[in-house]
Scaffold this motif. Structure first.
Motif, mmCIF file in Angstrom:
data_model
loop_
_atom_site.group_PDB
_atom_site.id
_atom_site.type_symbol
_atom_site.label_atom_id
_atom_site.label_comp_id
_atom_site.label_asym_id
_atom_site.label_seq_id
_atom_site.Cartn_x
_atom_site.Cartn_y
_atom_site.Cartn_z
ATOM 1 N N ALA A 119 37.977 48.005 7.517
ATOM 2 C CA ALA A 119 37.077 47.766 8.642
ATOM 3 C C ALA A 119 36.024 48.863 8.749
ATOM 4 N N GLU A 120 36.447 50.111 8.494
ATOM 5 C CA GLU A 120 35.504 51.229 8.587
ATOM 6 C C GLU A 120 34.448 51.136 7.484
ATOM 7 N N ALA A 121 34.862 50.797 6.260
ATOM 8 C CA ALA A 121 33.898 50.664 5.162
ATOM 9 C C ALA A 121 32.877 49.583 5.475
ATOM 10 N N GLU A 122 33.353 48.475 6.037
ATOM 11 C CA GLU A 122 32.441 47.385 6.401
ATOM 12 C C GLU A 122 31.512 47.820 7.529
ATOM 13 N N ALA A 123 32.060 48.513 8.531
ATOM 14 C CA ALA A 123 31.246 48.949 9.667
ATOM 15 C C ALA A 123 30.199 49.968 9.230
ATOM 16 N N LEU A 124 30.570 50.875 8.332
ATOM 17 C CA LEU A 124 29.600 51.867 7.839
ATOM 18 C C LEU A 124 28.483 51.202 7.037
ATOM 19 N N ALA A 125 28.861 50.189 6.266
ATOM 20 C CA ALA A 125 27.840 49.452 5.514
ATOM 21 C C ALA A 125 26.871 48.757 6.467
ATOM 22 N N HIS A 126 27.421 48.150 7.534
ATOM 23 C CA HIS A 126 26.566 47.493 8.523
ATOM 24 C C HIS A 126 25.649 48.507 9.214
ATOM 25 N N ARG A 127 26.219 49.705 9.482
ATOM 26 C CA ARG A 127 25.390 50.715 10.156
ATOM 27 C C ARG A 127 24.260 51.195 9.242
ATOM 28 N N GLU A 160 11.050 42.748 16.718
ATOM 29 C CA GLU A 160 11.894 43.099 15.579
ATOM 30 C C GLU A 160 12.419 44.531 15.711
ATOM 31 N N HIS A 161 11.562 45.398 16.213
ATOM 32 C CA HIS A 161 11.968 46.791 16.434
ATOM 33 C C HIS A 161 13.091 46.879 17.448
ATOM 34 N N ASP A 162 12.940 46.175 18.570
ATOM 35 C CA ASP A 162 13.966 46.198 19.617
ATOM 36 C C ASP A 162 15.281 45.605 19.099
ATOM 37 N N HIS A 163 15.157 44.506 18.375
ATOM 38 C CA HIS A 163 16.354 43.875 17.821
ATOM 39 C C HIS A 163 17.061 44.825 16.855
ATOM 40 N N ALA A 164 16.315 45.537 16.032
ATOM 41 C CA ALA A 164 16.901 46.469 15.075
ATOM 42 C C ALA A 164 17.598 47.623 15.788
ATOM 43 N N GLN A 165 17.001 48.085 16.909
ATOM 44 C CA GLN A 165 17.638 49.154 17.681
ATOM 45 C C GLN A 165 18.988 48.703 18.242
ATOM 46 N N VAL A 166 19.010 47.486 18.790
ATOM 47 C CA VAL A 166 20.263 46.955 19.342
ATOM 48 C C VAL A 166 21.309 46.804 18.242
ATOM 49 N N ALA A 167 20.881 46.280 17.092
ATOM 50 C CA ALA A 167 21.810 46.090 15.981
ATOM 51 C C ALA A 167 22.387 47.428 15.517
ATOM 52 N N LEU A 168 21.557 48.465 15.490
ATOM 53 C CA LEU A 168 22.044 49.775 15.071
ATOM 54 C C LEU A 168 23.025 50.349 16.088
ATOM 55 N N ARG A 169 22.722 50.192 17.377
ATOM 56 C CA ARG A 169 23.653 50.678 18.408
ATOM 57 C C ARG A 169 24.995 49.964 18.299
ATOM 58 N N ASP A 170 24.944 48.644 18.095
ATOM 59 C CA ASP A 170 26.187 47.879 17.970
ATOM 60 C C ASP A 170 26.994 48.328 16.755
ATOM 61 N N ALA A 171 26.299 48.544 15.640
ATOM 62 C CA ALA A 171 26.977 48.976 14.418
ATOM 63 C C ALA A 171 27.598 50.359 14.600
ATOM 64 N N ALA A 172 26.858 51.271 15.251
ATOM 65 C CA ALA A 172 27.376 52.622 15.502
ATOM 66 C C ALA A 172 28.576 52.578 16.454
ATOM 67 N N ALA A 173 28.491 51.704 17.451
ATOM 68 C CA ALA A 173 29.598 51.574 18.409
ATOM 69 C C ALA A 173 30.857 51.065 17.717
ATOM 70 N N ARG A 174 30.684 50.155 16.765
ATOM 71 C CA ARG A 174 31.832 49.625 16.031
ATOM 72 C C ARG A 174 32.481 50.724 15.194
ATOM 73 N N VAL A 175 31.674 51.534 14.546
ATOM 74 C CA VAL A 175 32.212 52.661 13.776
ATOM 75 C C VAL A 175 32.989 53.592 14.697
ATOM 76 N N GLU A 176 32.455 53.862 15.873
ATOM 77 C CA GLU A 176 33.116 54.748 16.832
ATOM 78 C C GLU A 176 34.442 54.149 17.308
ATOM 79 N N ARG A 177 34.453 52.840 17.575
ATOM 80 C CA ARG A 177 35.691 52.192 18.029
ATOM 81 C C ARG A 177 36.775 52.295 16.957
ATOM 82 N N ILE A 178 36.390 52.081 15.716
ATOM 83 C CA ILE A 178 37.362 52.179 14.621
ATOM 84 C C ILE A 178 37.891 53.604 14.515
ATOM 85 N N SER A 179 37.011 54.573 14.690
ATOM 86 C CA SER A 179 37.424 55.972 14.646
ATOM 87 C C SER A 179 38.415 56.288 15.763
#
Length: 227
Positions: free
Chosen positions: A59-67, A97-116
């Motif tokens: 899960a972490e490898a996948e989340a890091l790739a998404h981030r 597109e910029h706003d969407h990318a920011q949200v996607a990055l926050r979500d990806a970072a949050a997922r990495v943090e949750r896994i941690s």
């Protein structure tokens, strides 16, 4: 009269001894049952931990790739927005597109943090479980030493636990079963004392007694003979 009073006192003394033994057996049986449950819970946690770690690794490898992908997408969106601004073009789509990318990055970072955080919790649980093994074995040995003082318990019930979680769990089950047998023997003995006390009370009081406790019968017999 004296012999009747002595008989009543002897019944009360023997009943108190049996009652204390029953309380002790119940306490030890409860302790053995709790130890068995704890040993199995610890074993289950430690057995499942490697599988959970492997799952978290994936899960972490996948989340890091998404981030990383989201980070790249945001960089592209920032560049596109800056380009639109420099050329004075309509930049609504670029901003979206910029706003969407920011949200996607926050979500990806949050997922990495949750896994941690999940991994940290798992590691703490493993550490606590391993620390608990020593205290569990010590508690099992304490109960085993106390069982050695109970002559009514079978030899198998007085055997010491093996120094392992599986050994402690098996020992606790065996001890609990042996103590149930001991409890049944004590209950039978106490029922016999109650019958003897009721027979004595019936003879002294001139009334049929049934189900009265040994202590109650003793009080009534002393009151009758004292009067």
């Amino acid at each position: 009269m004296t012999s009747l009073l002595e008989l009543a006192a002897d019944l009360e003394r023997r009943d108190a001894v049996v009652a204390a033994e029953i309380d002790r057996v119940v306490r030890l049986a409860d302790g053995a049952r709790e130890i068995a449950a704890r040993a199995r819970a610890i074993a289950a946690l430690l057995d499942s931990a490697p599988v959970e770690h492997a799952s978290l690794d994936r899960a972490e490898a996948e989340a890091l790739a998404h981030r990383r992908a989201a980070d790249d997408d945001l960089a592209l969106a920032i560049a596109a927005l800056e380009l639109a601004n420099r050329k004075g073009r309509e930049h609504t789509e670029a901003q979206r597109e910029h706003d969407h990318a920011q949200v996607a990055l926050r979500d990806a970072a949050a997922r990495v943090e949750r896994i941690s955080c999940t991994r940290e919790t798992l590691v703490k649980s493993e550490r606590a479980a391993r620390d608990d093994v020593s205290s569990l074995e010590a508690e099992a040995n304490r109960i085993a030493r106390e069982l050695a003082e109970l002559p009514r318990v079978s030899a198998s019930g007085r055997a010491l636990p093996e120094p392992s979680l599986a050994g402690v769990a098996e020992w606790a089950d065996r001890v609990h079963a042996a103590l149930l047998v001991t409890r049944a023997q004590l209950d039978t003995e106490r029922d016999r004392l109650v019958r003897e006390a009721n027979e004595l009370g019936s003879a002294v009081l001139g009334e049929q007694l049934a189900g009265s406790s040994v202590e109650l019968v003793g009080r009534r017999v002393r009151a009758m003979l004292a009067g």
